[in-house]
Design a protein around this motif. Structure first.
Motif, PDB file in Angstrom:
ATOM      1  N   GLN A 173      39.451  21.335  10.137  1.00  0.00           N
ATOM      2  CA  GLN A 173      40.165  22.598   9.929  1.00  0.00           C
ATOM      3  C   GLN A 173      40.250  23.345  11.243  1.00  0.00           C
ATOM      4  N   ALA A 174      41.362  24.004  11.470  1.00  0.00           N
ATOM      5  CA  ALA A 174      41.480  24.865  12.639  1.00  0.00           C
ATOM      6  C   ALA A 174      42.618  25.847  12.429  1.00  0.00           C
ATOM      7  N   GLY A 175      42.573  26.915  13.199  1.00  0.00           N
ATOM      8  CA  GLY A 175      43.588  27.958  13.095  1.00  0.00           C
ATOM      9  C   GLY A 175      44.827  27.595  13.885  1.00  0.00           C
ATOM     10  N   LEU A 176      45.643  26.761  13.280  1.00  0.00           N
ATOM     11  CA  LEU A 176      46.860  26.304  13.955  1.00  0.00           C
ATOM     12  C   LEU A 176      48.045  27.131  13.463  1.00  0.00           C
ATOM     13  N   LEU A 177      48.667  27.825  14.407  1.00  0.00           N
ATOM     14  CA  LEU A 177      49.759  28.733  14.034  1.00  0.00           C
ATOM     15  C   LEU A 177      50.870  28.024  13.273  1.00  0.00           C
ATOM     16  N   VAL A 178      51.200  26.824  13.704  1.00  0.00           N
ATOM     17  CA  VAL A 178      52.337  26.127  13.092  1.00  0.00           C
ATOM     18  C   VAL A 178      52.061  25.806  11.625  1.00  0.00           C
ATOM     19  N   LEU A 179      50.793  25.647  11.279  1.00  0.00           N
ATOM     20  CA  LEU A 179      50.444  25.404   9.883  1.00  0.00           C
ATOM     21  C   LEU A 179      50.366  26.722   9.111  1.00  0.00           C
ATOM     22  N   ARG A 180      49.941  27.751   9.782  1.00  0.00           N
ATOM     23  CA  ARG A 180      49.758  29.041   9.101  1.00  0.00           C
ATOM     24  C   ARG A 180      51.074  29.580   8.579  1.00  0.00           C
ATOM     25  N   GLN A 181      52.133  29.347   9.347  1.00  0.00           N
ATOM     26  CA  GLN A 181      53.399  29.957   8.972  1.00  0.00           C
ATOM     27  C   GLN A 181      54.246  29.077   8.059  1.00  0.00           C
ATOM     28  N   SER A 182      53.751  27.905   7.735  1.00  0.00           N
ATOM     29  CA  SER A 182      54.495  27.015   6.853  1.00  0.00           C
ATOM     30  C   SER A 182      53.953  27.135   5.439  1.00  0.00           C
ATOM     31  N   SER A 183      54.833  27.409   4.492  1.00  0.00           N
ATOM     32  CA  SER A 183      54.399  27.680   3.115  1.00  0.00           C
ATOM     33  C   SER A 183      54.516  26.454   2.229  1.00  0.00           C
ATOM     34  N   MET A 184      53.758  25.440   2.541  1.00  0.00           N
ATOM     35  CA  MET A 184      53.772  24.199   1.760  1.00  0.00           C
ATOM     36  C   MET A 184      52.564  23.378   2.245  1.00  0.00           C
ATOM     37  N   PRO A 185      52.225  22.320   1.521  1.00  0.00           N
ATOM     38  CA  PRO A 185      51.156  21.467   2.038  1.00  0.00           C
ATOM     39  C   PRO A 185      51.496  21.026   3.464  1.00  0.00           C
ATOM     40  N   SER A 186      50.568  21.216   4.381  1.00  0.00           N
ATOM     41  CA  SER A 186      50.856  20.994   5.801  1.00  0.00           C
ATOM     42  C   SER A 186      49.670  20.365   6.501  1.00  0.00           C
ATOM     43  N   VAL A 187      49.972  19.425   7.365  1.00  0.00           N
ATOM     44  CA  VAL A 187      48.917  18.831   8.187  1.00  0.00           C
ATOM     45  C   VAL A 187      49.405  18.720   9.627  1.00  0.00           C
ATOM     46  N   LEU A 188      48.446  18.657  10.531  1.00  0.00           N
ATOM     47  CA  LEU A 188      48.754  18.385  11.930  1.00  0.00           C
ATOM     48  C   LEU A 188      47.935  17.183  12.357  1.00  0.00           C
ATOM     49  N   VAL A 189      48.647  16.131  12.734  1.00  0.00           N
ATOM     50  CA  VAL A 189      48.011  14.867  13.091  1.00  0.00           C
ATOM     51  C   VAL A 189      47.823  14.794  14.603  1.00  0.00           C
ATOM     52  N   GLU A 190      46.614  14.522  15.025  1.00  0.00           N
ATOM     53  CA  GLU A 190      46.359  14.219  16.440  1.00  0.00           C
ATOM     54  C   GLU A 190      46.171  12.707  16.510  1.00  0.00           C
ATOM     55  N   ALA A 191      47.175  12.035  17.051  1.00  0.00           N
ATOM     56  CA  ALA A 191      47.262  10.580  16.913  1.00  0.00           C
ATOM     57  C   ALA A 191      46.438   9.791  17.926  1.00  0.00           C
ATOM     58  N   GLY A 192      45.722  10.487  18.782  1.00  0.00           N
ATOM     59  CA  GLY A 192      44.908   9.785  19.766  1.00  0.00           C
ATOM     60  C   GLY A 192      44.830  10.589  21.050  1.00  0.00           C
ATOM     61  N   PHE A 193      44.028  10.107  21.994  1.00  0.00           N
ATOM     62  CA  PHE A 193      43.774  10.864  23.229  1.00  0.00           C
ATOM     63  C   PHE A 193      44.554  10.278  24.413  1.00  0.00           C
ATOM     64  N   LEU A 194      45.440  11.114  24.962  1.00  0.00           N
ATOM     65  CA  LEU A 194      46.166  10.684  26.161  1.00  0.00           C
ATOM     66  C   LEU A 194      45.259  10.745  27.386  1.00  0.00           C
ATOM     67  N   SER A 195      44.120  11.416  27.235  1.00  0.00           N
ATOM     68  CA  SER A 195      43.175  11.477  28.351  1.00  0.00           C
ATOM     69  C   SER A 195      42.315  10.217  28.441  1.00  0.00           C
ATOM     70  N   ASN A 196      42.502   9.331  27.491  1.00  0.00           N
ATOM     71  CA  ASN A 196      41.843   8.022  27.551  1.00  0.00           C
ATOM     72  C   ASN A 196      42.891   6.981  27.933  1.00  0.00           C
ATOM     73  N   HIS A 197      42.574   6.195  28.945  1.00  0.00           N
ATOM     74  CA  HIS A 197      43.579   5.284  29.498  1.00  0.00           C
ATOM     75  C   HIS A 197      44.112   4.301  28.455  1.00  0.00           C
ATOM     76  N   GLY A 198      43.194   3.668  27.738  1.00  0.00           N
ATOM     77  CA  GLY A 198      43.600   2.669  26.749  1.00  0.00           C
ATOM     78  C   GLY A 198      44.435   3.272  25.635  1.00  0.00           C
ATOM     79  N   GLU A 199      43.997   4.423  25.167  1.00  0.00           N
ATOM     80  CA  GLU A 199      44.700   5.058  24.059  1.00  0.00           C
ATOM     81  C   GLU A 199      46.077   5.572  24.509  1.00  0.00           C
ATOM     82  N   ALA A 200      46.122   6.107  25.729  1.00  0.00           N
ATOM     83  CA  ALA A 200      47.408   6.576  26.270  1.00  0.00           C
ATOM     84  C   ALA A 200      48.397   5.415  26.340  1.00  0.00           C
TER      85      ALA A 200
END
Ligand SMILES: [Zn+2]
Length: 380
Positions: A173-200
């Protein structure tokens, strides 16, 4: 059914950058692939993109697009950075107050895109994405869609776990503005770390993006099956978007058709092991213990329209239910349910339902027989 796909960042905002790979490109690739999967497999689902090209879209407009399209689901797609270069993994956020400093950092990073907008201070009413104090407001969030958002987020992480070799950082859970203002079931996916070479590297490949998209799509299939014709708890759509003072028309983007062979969704149904956080589709009659002092329950049969259900109660006042008066809240097990009407005949409640349906299309009729709640097949 309307689904919003929201690839984060874009245009002048590259998002996170790691090893020359930009978040805005990665998430657009994933988003377009996800949209194509949905269109191919569910032509009846209307997919709307907040962006389908490399353009800058203010955060508030993303929610506006979702709200104006009366979306049933909002999927924001991002990629992470931070921690150490060894930090990897996927995580899915739902709206709420962060439980850890790490989650707050993600929210700060994703929310700070508003600093690129003109008048951000006015648009977001003085919200400072970098000040921890600003996030206190998320403590007061009463999200009537929380159950569905959590369930969908769970399903996404479950898919990631089975399809990706990277670590599962879980649902957060986190205070994400884009989710706060959307009036429906909402998720924000963080698909991996670009700061990791392999994952990037992985996220920059077609295969990587396709696997992420397929995972979200498989989770969507479960969400769709679970929520169709099923109670959806609905709050006043105007309440949370009341701050939106600007008037931007929603962007309707047609799903681009290209010559790439469409990905076929895997047909093997996986049994989810996660606990079901939403209301079950089939319900056995339960004994209702009304919270209210209303006691005309015993020894009678009556009918009501159920508007929604959630686990975090909201006040049954008109402001929370699109102006509807006389909404009553009752608690059974862990669910707070919101009803309107108390009629002794089916004909009468059907009349009531006709009106309610205009505002709450997913409402349905229930009957109470000696205090036991039974869902009627409203189609008959
Ligand atoms: Zn991002």
């Amino acid at each position: 059914m309307v689904v919003i796909i929201d690839p984060g960042h874009g245009g002048k905002d590259p998002g996170a950058i790691g090893y020359g790979i930009r978040e805005k490109d990665v998430v657009l690739g994933i988003g377009l692939k996800l949209g194509r999967l949905m269109n191919e497999n569910y032509p009846e689902v209307h997919v709307v993109f907040t962006r389908s090209t490399d353009v800058f879209v203010p955060l508030i407009d993303r929610s506006k697009i979702a709200n104006k399209n009366k979306a049933d689901l909002f999927i924001s797609i991002h990629a992470n950075s931070g921690g150490t270069p060894a930090t990897t993994g996927t995580e899915t956020f739902v709206l709420g107050l962060h439980r850890s400093k790490e989650n707050l950092e993600v929210a700060k990073k994703e929310n700070s895109v508003i600093l690129l907008e003109e008048d951000y201070s006015k648009t977001y009413e003085g919200f400072d994405p970098n000040s921890s104090e600003s996030y206190i407001m998320f403590e007061l969030v009463q999200d009537i869609y929380m159950d569905q958002s959590l369930s969908f987020a769970d399903a996404i992480q479950h898919q990631f776990k089975s399809r990706l070799s990277t670590s599962n950082r879980g649902v957060k859970q986190a205070g994400l503005l884009v989710l706060r203002q959307s009036s429906m079931p909402s998720v924000l996916v963080e698909a991996g770390f670009l700061s990791n070479h392999g994952e990037a590297n992985y996220l920059s490949t077609e295969e990587g993006q396709r696997t992420i998209a397929l995972s979200i799509f498989e989770a969507f299939k479960k969400f769709k099956a679970k929520n169709e014709g099923n109670p959806t708890a609905i709050a006043d759509k105007n309440q949370r978007s009341a701050n939106n003072s600007r008037n931007t028309e929603p962007e309707r983007v047609q799903q681009p058709r290209d010559t790439v062979k469409p990905e076929k969704a895997e047909t093997t149904e996986q049994k989810s092991v996660e606990p079901d956080k939403t209301e079950p589709l089939q319900e056995t009659p339960q004994t209702t213990k009304p919270e209210t002092t209303d006691t005309e329950v015993q020894g009678t049969t009556y009918y009501s329209v159920q508007i929604g259900a959630n686990t975090t109660p909201i006040e049954p006042v008109p402001g929370n239910f699109k102006g509807l008066k006389n909404v009553r809240r009752e608690k059974t097990d862990k669910y707070y349910r919101y009803y309107i009407g108390k009629e002794t005949s089916v004909e009468e409640i059907k009349e009531t339902w006709k009106q309610i349906k205009l505002k709450f299309p997913q409402s349905f009729i229930v009957s109470f027989v000696d205090g036991k709640r039974i869902i009627l097949d409203s189609s008959k």
